[in-house]
Design an enzyme around this catalytic site. Structure first.
Site, PDB file in Angstrom:
ATOM      1  N   GLU A 119      15.955   9.890 -35.537  1.00 11.32           N
ATOM      2  CA  GLU A 119      15.193  10.339 -36.872  1.00 11.32           C
ATOM      3  C   GLU A 119      13.786   9.953 -36.778  1.00 11.32           C
ATOM      4  O   GLU A 119      13.358   9.370 -37.713  1.00 11.32           O
ATOM      5  CB  GLU A 119      16.000   9.418 -37.984  1.00 11.32           C
ATOM      6  CG  GLU A 119      17.531   9.972 -38.013  1.00 11.32           C
ATOM      7  CD  GLU A 119      18.165   9.381 -39.083  1.00 11.32           C
ATOM      8  OE1 GLU A 119      17.586   8.538 -39.666  1.00 11.32           O
ATOM      9  OE2 GLU A 119      19.533   9.911 -39.272  1.00 11.32           O
ATOM     10  N   GLU A 265      25.296  12.942 -36.408  1.00 15.53           N
ATOM     11  CA  GLU A 265      26.250  12.126 -37.317  1.00 15.53           C
ATOM     12  C   GLU A 265      26.537  12.827 -38.476  1.00 15.53           C
ATOM     13  O   GLU A 265      25.873  13.736 -39.084  1.00 15.53           O
ATOM     14  CB  GLU A 265      25.314  11.008 -37.773  1.00 15.53           C
ATOM     15  CG  GLU A 265      24.742  10.014 -36.850  1.00 15.53           C
ATOM     16  CD  GLU A 265      23.566   8.836 -37.477  1.00 15.53           C
ATOM     17  OE1 GLU A 265      23.594   8.967 -38.739  1.00 15.53           O
ATOM     18  OE2 GLU A 265      23.106   7.984 -36.804  1.00 15.53           O
TER      19      GLU A 265
END
Ligand code: NAG
Ligand code: NAG
Ligand code: NAG
Ligand code: NAG
Length: 467
Positions: A119, A265
């Site tokens: 991220e 995810e």
């Protein structure tokens, strides 16, 4: 075309009950931010007992990679964010990283992905944004020079990489990320036939607007609720497809129409704080089972904008991670408790009881699907209270200013009883009431917990949060 997609989607929901983890399309994240987790050895035993085929790590821990070499589980490893810039600036660093973390274990450990960073665009280090793709290129070069060609290089991003995500056709990457960065990322992924890895959670948009978005729509549940994108005319039956397609449309706007997506995810928390509706085991099991059915369906369903395309998916997460900061949900994404038991009371290697009706009916019906309305206080969590840790926590709360602890001073309404426990209760409530709007949690490393029971006493009125 559109009616075909609709028919297919309905059909998988009514006809398929799927194994949660046995599918080759579904993997699991093995995060380890906890101090009570089973050992790597036991963890890999558990993965095998659940028929897991793919595991994603947040590092390249040599012990874990060594243990995995004894299995046929496919593995995704990660270059930590803090090594990206160093690798980007020096080709030898990439060679060294690959030698140490890949070559030392490959091919006996079936490494399939090297994910560079985690991220990266959710964090403010703009130099890291610029260094990301150069680091990915170097890692890939180092791999190919070693004649390793079946490991893909990627980078997981969160939905906040978009500045517009709704309707899906309006999907657009953030303009504060230099266009050149996104373009070179696309070029790299397209050119190497890698995947766009996305961390994607319908829980978050739903929990922000639980009264406007249908919970069934977020839980991938059977239903007749559809949303038609006004620009594309595409018909959506669940929030996940909308989120995936908003990325597909954003990529298409940069001229890349065929980069495959992977979900690095996704999941649904099984527990959370009082002010976090919808976090319960029932919803979590429902989401995961519907997800597994959708993602392992043959032929692949894809999304409305990319029908028929397979989307490799990693569930988040293997364990509850008790050392994650933030709101209660952060510590409750696991499918296994720290003792290795199934949190959703399912045979994780067998078929999902959510099955045909998209409902986890073996679990008690949830009571927190509607947002709680009323006052909430933040007090000491007696179960986990450690008095020695209290003083620094109270000091932290009181040092934030804004008169947080004025009433605790001698003469203040809450000065008595003069005990650390009593003062901590007040300080936590006061701190949280003042700073919740700025993102503060009622947590204090496990010392604090939300309550709907007013702890005020006498003339000492505890500040509260009204939701
Ligand atoms: C590049 O990395 C190698 C290996 O770590 C190191 O020996 C070398 O000094 C570095 N070069 C520069 C210019 O930093
Ligand atoms: C993406 O890759 C495909 C296949 O290699 C290629 O034909 C296409 O031109 C690439 N797209 C862009 C925009 O570079
Ligand atoms: C949608 O579902 C509801 C409840 O099951 C039902 O009453 C309604 O007729 C359905 N609508 C359509 C258009 O099928
Ligand atoms: C006081 O609270 C306001 C609003 O939450 C915040 O903007 C400000 O920074 C706080 N002041 C201090 C000293 O923390």
């Amino acid at each position: 075309m559109k009616t075909t997609i609709l028919a297919l989607s309905l059909c998988y929901i009514v006809s398929l009950s799927s194994a949660l983890l046995g599918s080759d399309k579904i993997g699991i994240n093995y995060g380890r931010i906890g101090n009570n987790l089973p050992s790597p050895y036991r963890s890999i035993e558990l993965l095998q007992s659940m028929n897991v085929r793919h595991v994603k790590l947040y590092d390249s821990d040599p012990e874990v990679l060594k243990l995995l070499s004894e299995t046929d589980i496919h593995v995704s490893i990660m270059v930590p964010n803090d090594q990206i810039s160093r690798i980007a600036s020096n080709r030898s660093e990439a060679d060294q990283w690959v030698n140490l973390n890949v070559l030392a274990h490959y091919p006996s450990t079936r490494i399939r992905f090297v994910l560079v960073g985690n991220e990266v665009f959710s964090n403010n280090d703009k130099q890291m944004w610029l260094d990301l793709v150069p680091a990915m290129r170097y890692i890939r070069k180092s791999l190919s020079e070693l004649n390793i060609h079946n490991i893909k290089v990627g980078t997981p991003v969160a939905m906040d990489v978009l500045e517009t995500s709704f309707p899906p056709s309006a999907g657009k990457f953030r303009s504060d990320i230099p266009a050149q960065v996104m373009r070179s990322l696309m070029k790299f992924l397209n050119g190497t036939r890698s995947f766009f890895f996305l961390d994607v959670y319908p829980f978050f948009p739903w929990s922000k607007n639980p009264t406007t978005m249908s919970l069934d729509f977020a839980l991938l549940k059977e239903g007749n609720l559809t949303y038609t994108d006004p620009n594309s005319g595409l018909i959506y039956m669940n929030a996940l497809d909308q989120m995936l397609d908003s990325i597909n449309f954003a990529m298409a706007k940069l001229g890349f129409e065929s980069i495959r997506m992977a979900i690095s995810e996704t999941g649904w928390p099984h527990e959370g704080d009082i002010d976090q509706p919808g976090a319960n085991a029932y919803n979590s099991a429902t989401y995961l089972c519907n997800l597994a059915a959708k993602m392992s369906y043959e032929p692949p369903l894809g999304t409305p904008a990319r029908p028929g395309v397979e989307i490799p998916t990693f569930i988040f997460s293997l364990y509850d991670e008790n050392q994650k900061p933030g709101p209660g949900t952060e510590r409750h994404w696991g499918i296994l408790s720290s003792s290795g038991r199934s949190i959703h009371q399912m045979d994780l290697a067998g078929s999902c009881p959510a099955g045909d009706k998209g409902e986890a009916r073996h679990l008690a019906k949830p009571v927190n699907n509607r947002p709680y309305k009323g006052k909430i206080w933040c007090v000491l969590a007696t179960k986990t209270m450690r008095e020695v840790d209290l003083a620094p926590a109270v000091e932290f709360a009181c040092l934030q200013g804004n008169a947080t602890c004025n009433e605790l001073a001698p003469g203040g309404a809450c000065y008595t009883p003069v005990s650390i426990v009593s003062h901590a209760n007040y300080a936590f409530s006061s701190y949280w009431a003042k700073y919740r709007g700025d993102g503060a949690s009622c947590y204090f490393d496990g010392l604090a917990v939300q309550t709907i029971v007013d702890p005020s006493h006498g003339s000492c009125k505890f500040p509260s949060v009204t939701v």
